[in-house]
Design an enzyme around this catalytic site. Structure first.
Site, PDB file in Angstrom:
ATOM      1  N   HIS A  20       0.858  -1.189   0.000  1.00  0.00           N
ATOM      2  CA  HIS A  20       0.000   0.000   0.000  1.00  0.00           C
ATOM      3  C   HIS A  20       0.896   1.241   0.000  1.00  0.00           C
ATOM      4  CE1 HIS A  20      -3.888  -2.005   1.789  1.00  0.00           C
ATOM      5  NE2 HIS A  20      -3.405  -2.655   0.754  1.00  0.00           N
ATOM      6  N   GLU A  43       0.912   3.948   1.736  1.00  0.00           N
ATOM      7  CA  GLU A  43       1.361   4.417   3.055  1.00  0.00           C
ATOM      8  C   GLU A  43       2.537   3.589   3.574  1.00  0.00           C
ATOM      9  OE1 GLU A  43      -1.693   3.386   2.091  1.00  0.00           O
ATOM     10  OE2 GLU A  43      -3.197   4.038   3.547  1.00  0.00           O
ATOM     11  N   CYS A  75      -6.185   1.691   5.845  1.00  0.00           N
ATOM     12  CA  CYS A  75      -6.752   0.440   6.339  1.00  0.00           C
ATOM     13  C   CYS A  75      -6.107   0.108   7.696  1.00  0.00           C
ATOM     14  CB  CYS A  75      -6.484  -0.674   5.315  1.00  0.00           C
ATOM     15  SG  CYS A  75      -4.761  -1.246   5.282  1.00  0.00           S
ATOM     16  N   CYS A 127      -2.222  -0.186   7.614  1.00  0.00           N
ATOM     17  CA  CYS A 127      -1.483   1.067   7.463  1.00  0.00           C
ATOM     18  C   CYS A 127      -1.677   1.986   8.671  1.00  0.00           C
ATOM     19  CB  CYS A 127      -1.906   1.762   6.165  1.00  0.00           C
ATOM     20  SG  CYS A 127      -1.369   0.830   4.702  1.00  0.00           S
TER      21      CYS A 127
END
Lengths: 168, 168
Positions: free
Chosen positions: B53, B55, B83, B86
């Site tokens: 992801h 992040e 999410c 993260c």
């Protein structure tokens, strides 16, 4: 030893490898179709990486090895209950099952502080077995922090902070 | 444009880079002392990595660049609400502040489904600002999935699954 204990014993070996580096001793093993696909240990201090938890490294290595981000059919073994980051990574990876050794009263996100494995609002849930070789898993952590305290009392203070850093 | 919007505009550029690769368009920028330390976009499909992801990549790159896992003094900008993985990584990184664009009704863990930024039981909390350039951030996602649906209806179906995959 049953199957879960056999794989957890490998995770314990990984945890010992972490301790040998001065890292908080947490180890993980990722198993797919009965085969070890990845093994890893906590490397936060050595890698200077806040995401370098044993579980996250094992998930990434397994995905690379399998060539897919969906780790369906896979089981993660880890010596300490995962933190929110790692418990969330297992949701993202669509893992089938998590087996952990000791609960983590400070950051455990699979039953202790919260349970990200069974949140019906998220798009995946996974089965959880806890307490496998719990004494050995917890004992490694207790011993590590006891030795760290002793080293600090003796005036040398290497390694991670105590207390809040016991997170897997 | 104020400071938050200026950095979010860079995160939006990153999100567009993701879309150009056929990835769900989510971008992130990590800022320390007013300087961009890392910028990243979602690479889950390209890297076949469930942890890739925007992040998480930005956090890892920033830590490597700064040579420390504690990202105190840093702010993460991301186009979509993080999410659980993260949001938990930002706790582990001891980040000061998170700024996000659009909320994520499916997996948002910083206010929508849960709030990992402000859990007093965890060992760190961080400040959160949401809704910065929200329309542009959400619009990129809407457009991406609209085009994906159209491509599927036309018989070609590349790229990620819809719906459950809109996670940042």
């Amino acid at each position: 030893m049953n199957t879960d204990e056999r794989f957890m014993a490998i995770a314990l070996d990984e945890a010992r490898s972490a301790a040998a580096l001065g890292e908080v001793p947490i180890g993980a093993v990722l198993v797919c179709d009965g085969e070890v696909i990845a093994r890893a240990h906590n490397l936060r201090e050595s890698a200077a990486d806040p995401t370098a938890h044993a579980e996250l490294i094992a998930v990434r290595e397994a995905a690379v090895r399998l060539g897919r981000w969906r780790l369906s059919g896979c089981i993660l073994y880890v010596t300490l209950e995962p933190c929110p980051m790692c418990a969330g990574a297992l949701v993202n990876a669509r893992i089938d099952r998590l087996v952990y050794g000791a609960p983590d009263p400070k950051a455990g996100a699979v039953g202790t502080l919260m349970d990200l494995s069974a949140d019906a609002r998220l798009n995946h849930r996974y089965e959880v077995t806890s307490g496998v070789l719990e004494e050995e898993c917890a004992g490694l952590l207790t011993q590590f922090f006891r030795e760290l305290r002793a080293a600090r009392a003796a005036g040398s203070a290497p390694g991670p902070d105590e207390g809040q850093e016991e997170t897997g």
